[in-house]
Design an enzyme around this catalytic site. Sequence first.
Site, PDB file in Angstrom:
ATOM      1  N   ASN A 160      51.764  48.936   9.338  1.00 15.41           N
ATOM      2  CA  ASN A 160      51.658  47.548   8.865  1.00 15.41           C
ATOM      3  C   ASN A 160      50.669  46.691   9.645  1.00 15.41           C
ATOM      4  O   ASN A 160      50.489  45.522   9.333  1.00 15.41           O
ATOM      5  CB  ASN A 160      53.040  46.881   8.932  1.00 15.41           C
ATOM      6  CG  ASN A 160      54.026  47.554   7.988  1.00 15.41           C
ATOM      7  OD1 ASN A 160      53.628  48.071   6.939  1.00 15.41           O
ATOM      8  ND2 ASN A 160      55.288  47.559   8.356  1.00 15.41           N
ATOM      9  N   LYS A 170      46.915  45.545  11.508  1.00 18.57           N
ATOM     10  CA  LYS A 170      45.514  45.410  11.079  1.00 18.57           C
ATOM     11  C   LYS A 170      44.654  46.478  11.742  1.00 18.57           C
ATOM     12  O   LYS A 170      44.771  46.710  12.948  1.00 18.57           O
ATOM     13  CB  LYS A 170      44.997  44.029  11.490  1.00 18.57           C
ATOM     14  CG  LYS A 170      43.508  43.840  11.239  1.00 18.57           C
ATOM     15  CD  LYS A 170      43.072  42.440  11.598  1.00 18.57           C
ATOM     16  CE  LYS A 170      41.559  42.319  11.655  1.00 18.57           C
ATOM     17  NZ  LYS A 170      40.898  42.607  10.391  1.00 18.57           N
ATOM     18  N   LYS A 179      43.401  49.537   9.727  1.00 15.28           N
ATOM     19  CA  LYS A 179      43.333  50.825   9.008  1.00 15.28           C
ATOM     20  C   LYS A 179      42.002  50.976   8.269  1.00 15.28           C
ATOM     21  O   LYS A 179      41.279  51.953   8.468  1.00 15.28           O
ATOM     22  CB  LYS A 179      44.501  50.940   8.022  1.00 15.28           C
ATOM     23  CG  LYS A 179      45.867  50.814   8.691  1.00 15.28           C
ATOM     24  CD  LYS A 179      46.997  50.797   7.708  1.00 15.28           C
ATOM     25  CE  LYS A 179      47.070  49.537   6.866  1.00 15.28           C
ATOM     26  NZ  LYS A 179      47.400  48.333   7.637  1.00 15.28           N
ATOM     27  N   THR A 180      41.685  49.994   7.434  1.00 19.68           N
ATOM     28  CA  THR A 180      40.448  50.085   6.653  1.00 19.68           C
ATOM     29  C   THR A 180      39.227  50.033   7.569  1.00 19.68           C
ATOM     30  O   THR A 180      38.269  50.793   7.381  1.00 19.68           O
ATOM     31  CB  THR A 180      40.405  48.956   5.605  1.00 19.68           C
ATOM     32  OG1 THR A 180      41.476  49.167   4.687  1.00 19.68           O
ATOM     33  CG2 THR A 180      39.095  48.942   4.844  1.00 19.68           C
ATOM     34  N   THR A 181      39.265  49.177   8.571  1.00 15.89           N
ATOM     35  CA  THR A 181      38.109  49.088   9.474  1.00 15.89           C
ATOM     36  C   THR A 181      37.905  50.398  10.237  1.00 15.89           C
ATOM     37  O   THR A 181      36.764  50.807  10.447  1.00 15.89           O
ATOM     38  CB  THR A 181      38.243  47.906  10.464  1.00 15.89           C
ATOM     39  OG1 THR A 181      39.576  47.826  10.920  1.00 15.89           O
ATOM     40  CG2 THR A 181      37.857  46.596   9.814  1.00 15.89           C
ATOM     41  N   ARG A 241      30.022  56.334  11.434  1.00 21.80           N
ATOM     42  CA  ARG A 241      29.796  57.405  12.407  1.00 21.80           C
ATOM     43  C   ARG A 241      29.199  58.622  11.706  1.00 21.80           C
ATOM     44  O   ARG A 241      28.241  59.239  12.173  1.00 21.80           O
ATOM     45  CB  ARG A 241      31.153  57.758  13.024  1.00 21.80           C
ATOM     46  CG  ARG A 241      31.107  58.723  14.152  1.00 21.80           C
ATOM     47  CD  ARG A 241      32.494  58.882  14.758  1.00 21.80           C
ATOM     48  NE  ARG A 241      32.786  57.885  15.757  1.00 21.80           N
ATOM     49  CZ  ARG A 241      33.932  57.823  16.433  1.00 21.80           C
ATOM     50  NH1 ARG A 241      34.900  58.678  16.192  1.00 21.80           N
ATOM     51  NH2 ARG A 241      34.119  56.898  17.350  1.00 21.80           N
ATOM     52  N   PHE A 282      44.396  42.448  -7.330  1.00 20.73           N
ATOM     53  CA  PHE A 282      45.633  42.824  -6.651  1.00 20.73           C
ATOM     54  C   PHE A 282      46.737  43.033  -7.677  1.00 20.73           C
ATOM     55  O   PHE A 282      46.878  42.243  -8.605  1.00 20.73           O
ATOM     56  CB  PHE A 282      46.069  41.709  -5.683  1.00 20.73           C
ATOM     57  CG  PHE A 282      45.368  41.768  -4.367  1.00 20.73           C
ATOM     58  CD1 PHE A 282      45.547  42.846  -3.523  1.00 20.73           C
ATOM     59  CD2 PHE A 282      44.531  40.744  -3.979  1.00 20.73           C
ATOM     60  CE1 PHE A 282      44.903  42.894  -2.303  1.00 20.73           C
ATOM     61  CE2 PHE A 282      43.885  40.789  -2.762  1.00 20.73           C
ATOM     62  CZ  PHE A 282      44.068  41.860  -1.923  1.00 20.73           C
ATOM     63  N   TRP A 319      49.909  42.617  -7.647  1.00 16.10           N
ATOM     64  CA  TRP A 319      50.914  41.565  -7.812  1.00 16.10           C
ATOM     65  C   TRP A 319      50.319  40.332  -8.497  1.00 16.10           C
ATOM     66  O   TRP A 319      51.034  39.436  -8.874  1.00 16.10           O
ATOM     67  CB  TRP A 319      51.590  41.200  -6.494  1.00 16.10           C
ATOM     68  CG  TRP A 319      50.653  41.029  -5.337  1.00 16.10           C
ATOM     69  CD1 TRP A 319      50.087  39.872  -4.904  1.00 16.10           C
ATOM     70  CD2 TRP A 319      50.194  42.059  -4.454  1.00 16.10           C
ATOM     71  NE1 TRP A 319      49.301  40.125  -3.812  1.00 16.10           N
ATOM     72  CE2 TRP A 319      49.352  41.446  -3.509  1.00 16.10           C
ATOM     73  CE3 TRP A 319      50.418  43.445  -4.372  1.00 16.10           C
ATOM     74  CZ2 TRP A 319      48.719  42.184  -2.499  1.00 16.10           C
ATOM     75  CZ3 TRP A 319      49.792  44.161  -3.373  1.00 16.10           C
ATOM     76  CH2 TRP A 319      48.959  43.534  -2.453  1.00 16.10           C
ATOM     77  N   GLU A 353      43.139  52.522   0.721  1.00 11.85           N
ATOM     78  CA  GLU A 353      44.319  51.910   0.066  1.00 11.85           C
ATOM     79  C   GLU A 353      44.902  52.775  -1.054  1.00 11.85           C
ATOM     80  O   GLU A 353      45.597  52.257  -1.934  1.00 11.85           O
ATOM     81  CB  GLU A 353      44.003  50.501  -0.510  1.00 11.85           C
ATOM     82  CG  GLU A 353      43.087  49.610   0.292  1.00 11.85           C
ATOM     83  CD  GLU A 353      43.701  49.057   1.572  1.00 11.85           C
ATOM     84  OE1 GLU A 353      44.887  49.341   1.821  1.00 11.85           O
ATOM     85  OE2 GLU A 353      42.984  48.367   2.316  1.00 11.85           O
TER      86      GLU A 353
HETATM   87  P1  ATP Z   1      41.572  45.796   8.028  1.00 13.32           P
HETATM   88  O1  ATP Z   1      40.890  45.822   6.662  1.00 13.32           O
HETATM   89  O2  ATP Z   1      41.333  44.504   8.723  1.00 13.32           O
HETATM   90  O3  ATP Z   1      41.292  47.013   8.846  1.00 13.32           O
HETATM   91  P2  ATP Z   1      44.057  46.953   7.243  1.00 13.32           P
HETATM   92  O4  ATP Z   1      43.308  47.832   6.321  1.00 13.32           O
HETATM   93  O5  ATP Z   1      44.746  47.589   8.400  1.00 13.32           O
HETATM   94  O6  ATP Z   1      43.145  45.772   7.749  1.00 13.32           O
HETATM   95  P3  ATP Z   1      45.555  45.995   4.966  1.00 13.32           P
HETATM   96  O7  ATP Z   1      47.030  46.153   4.832  1.00 13.32           O
HETATM   97  O8  ATP Z   1      44.672  46.824   4.117  1.00 13.32           O
HETATM   98  O9  ATP Z   1      45.205  46.145   6.513  1.00 13.32           O
HETATM   99  O10 ATP Z   1      45.251  44.479   4.764  1.00 13.32           O
HETATM  100  C1  ATP Z   1      43.999  43.977   4.540  1.00 13.32           C
HETATM  101  C2  ATP Z   1      43.940  42.515   4.901  1.00 13.32           C
HETATM  102  O11 ATP Z   1      45.207  42.006   5.293  1.00 13.32           O
HETATM  103  C3  ATP Z   1      43.014  42.212   6.073  1.00 13.32           C
HETATM  104  O12 ATP Z   1      42.385  40.999   5.807  1.00 13.32           O
HETATM  105  C4  ATP Z   1      43.921  42.086   7.253  1.00 13.32           C
HETATM  106  O13 ATP Z   1      43.461  41.165   8.224  1.00 13.32           O
HETATM  107  C5  ATP Z   1      45.189  41.572   6.637  1.00 13.32           C
HETATM  108  N1  ATP Z   1      46.334  42.125   7.370  1.00 13.32           N
HETATM  109  C6  ATP Z   1      46.444  43.338   7.936  1.00 13.32           C
HETATM  110  N2  ATP Z   1      47.624  43.481   8.566  1.00 13.32           N
HETATM  111  C7  ATP Z   1      48.288  42.315   8.397  1.00 13.32           C
HETATM  112  C8  ATP Z   1      49.560  41.798   8.834  1.00 13.32           C
HETATM  113  N3  ATP Z   1      50.392  42.532   9.590  1.00 13.32           N
HETATM  114  N4  ATP Z   1      49.892  40.536   8.453  1.00 13.32           N
HETATM  115  C9  ATP Z   1      49.061  39.806   7.700  1.00 13.32           C
HETATM  116  N5  ATP Z   1      47.849  40.215   7.269  1.00 13.32           N
HETATM  117  C10 ATP Z   1      47.460  41.452   7.610  1.00 13.32           C
HETATM  118 MG    MG Z   2      43.214  48.168   4.368  1.00 13.93          MG
END
Ligand code: ATP
Ligand code: MG
Length: 199
Positions: free
Chosen positions: A40, A42, A44-46, A54, A94, A96, A131
């Site tokens: 949960n 932040k 994963k995508t980055t 890379r 999205f 939802w 995702e």
């Molecule tokens: P990122 O894209 O920053 O690497 P992520 O892929 O880990 O994030 P996702 O669940 O895909 O996270 O969410 C994407 C968006 O939601 C991003 O803008 C991120 O900052 C935000 N986000 C990620 N984790 C959380 C959290 N725990 N609470 C609120 N917003 C979040």
């Molecule tokens: Mg993500």
Amino acid sequence: MDQNKQEKHQARQQKLKETVDAKVASATTEQGIFLVLTGNGKGKTTAGFGTALRCVGHGQKAAVVQYIKGQWPCGERNVLEKLGVEFHVMATGFTWNTQDKEGDTQAAQLAWQHSKRMLQDPSIDLVLLDEITYMLSYHYLDAQEVANAIANRPPMQNVIVTGRACHRALLDIADTISEVKPLKHAFDNGIVARIGFDY
Ligand code: ATP
Ligand code: MG
């Protein structure tokens, strides 16, 4: 550091080096890696895009399918497409927001056709399925079909799946799983998502 401390430190480092060297020497299998980035927090995508960068930086070929189209433009896409990375974004908002199961399923299936083709193409070194976990949670895609396609990919191809609550079928066949755990998130303190940082 006094002489004694310095010697102790050196001995510890030497022991550590020997352990690491032995581990490195025992890893001899050359094969593509399937990485799952879940949890949960932040990052994963980055982390997925960082690995794609890379890959491209070494002259290899990366391909990306994003299974949720955010409200916002994706900064990584602007860079990676310029570098010749094939990039597909699922053509819907999205889930939802859309509340359209039929339309979402069709969009997911179309994105999956691209993913499946990539997972059969040995010229692609890295496939990033960003995702995709949500598509399995909502049953827009069949988890076993996705797992089979990943398991039967070209042997040297690396695959990354990102998203929360990853399905067991994918976890079971993953080589590496990292769970990103939120200790704090700016959003919880009312800070809005920022361009160039969150997307
Ligand atoms: P990122 O894209 O920053 O690497 P992520 O892929 O880990 O994030 P996702 O669940 O895909 O996270 O969410 C994407 C968006 O939601 C991003 O803008 C991120 O900052 C935000 N986000 C990620 N984790 C959380 C959290 N725990 N609470 C609120 N917003 C979040
Ligand atoms: Mg993500």
